[in-house]
Design an enzyme around this catalytic site. Sequence first.
Site, short mmCIF file in Angstrom:
data_model
loop_
_atom_site.label_atom_id
_atom_site.label_comp_id
_atom_site.label_asym_id
_atom_site.label_seq_id
_atom_site.Cartn_x
_atom_site.Cartn_y
_atom_site.Cartn_z
CG HIS A 49 -12.01 26.36 -21.56
ND1 HIS A 49 -12.12 27.17 -22.66
CD2 HIS A 49 -13.12 25.58 -21.56
CE1 HIS A 49 -13.26 26.90 -23.29
NE2 HIS A 49 -13.89 25.94 -22.65
CG HIS A 92 -19.69 29.73 -20.30
ND1 HIS A 92 -20.56 28.71 -20.61
CD2 HIS A 92 -18.49 29.13 -20.10
CE1 HIS A 92 -19.91 27.54 -20.59
NE2 HIS A 92 -18.64 27.78 -20.28
CG ASP A 147 -16.64 27.67 -23.54
OD1 ASP A 147 -15.86 27.62 -24.52
OD2 ASP A 147 -16.76 26.73 -22.72
CG HIS A 157 -16.27 24.45 -27.40
ND1 HIS A 157 -16.05 23.16 -27.01
CD2 HIS A 157 -16.16 25.21 -26.28
CE1 HIS A 157 -15.82 23.13 -25.70
NE2 HIS A 157 -15.87 24.37 -25.23
FE FE Z 1 -15.68 24.93 -23.08
ZN ZN Z 2 -16.85 26.47 -20.51
#
Ligand code: FE
Ligand code: ZN
Length: 276
Positions: A68, A122, A154, A192
């Site tokens: 990222h 996360h 994420d 993603h």
């Molecule tokens: Fe990621």
């Molecule tokens: Zn991540």
Amino acid sequence: MFPGPQIERLQIERIPVLSDNYIFLLYDPARQIMAVVDPAEATPVLARAQQLGAELVAIFNTHHHHDHVGGNREILQQFPQAVVYAGAEDRGRIPGQQVFLETGDRVLFGSREAEVFFIPGHTRGHIAYYFPPIATDEAGQLSGDLSGDLFCGDTIFSGGCGRLREGTPAQMVDSIGRLRSLPDNTRIWCAHEYTLSNLQFSLTVEPGNAALMQRFEQVKAMRSRQEPTVPTTMAIEKATNPFLRWDQPGVIAAIGKDTPARTFGKLRGKKDLFRG
Ligand code: FE
Ligand code: ZN
């Protein structure tokens, strides 16, 4: 006569990189500026900036993971005046970070303003950026863009959620709970392309969820044509993503009735073990 301050629709582009990441570009053609959300890599971002003849003015990072922020440094070499935004809790972990954001902070891009949500789970420093829909003008006319745009890294994925790398189920369910209360037509730009494999797991949780079955068939077809399934919408995720449905009968039936944090934690635990 001067026109009022012009509020423009966000132009968002999606660049697929690495095996399954998306970089998002925000482009303001009136000002010839752009911003980038979570640049995993610099090269395609710089190439697009050159193509558009735009100045890159901002990097919006959601969290510190390399997929990222990997392009931050190289982008800053080309655009040293670009401002790097990320969460206050990520201090020391984001290359070039200059602005340390917390819930309720606002960031500007061109004529638009995003609200910041602190959404640990996360990672411990994860944030999201939410551009609300363009409001009505003085005459009460809806102008332009009726959907908001959420960049949540994420945290929420289409059909799933990020792994709890640094956070607890209680944090994640709280974070997703706050995002879940955004309008149903909010576009969700997650970082993603995991939708197909996520939905394979979701179907083991809620095999009788008709919206989920329909979404699975749709996503299978889209992926067979190599089409992106991102952005998704809050409505789709609320109907089909078990990680937004910890309090829904279908998920409770599969996981057992418990506190939201424990139901969510069990669900996440099952997903961690799932091999599609
Ligand atoms: Fe990621
Ligand atoms: Zn991540």
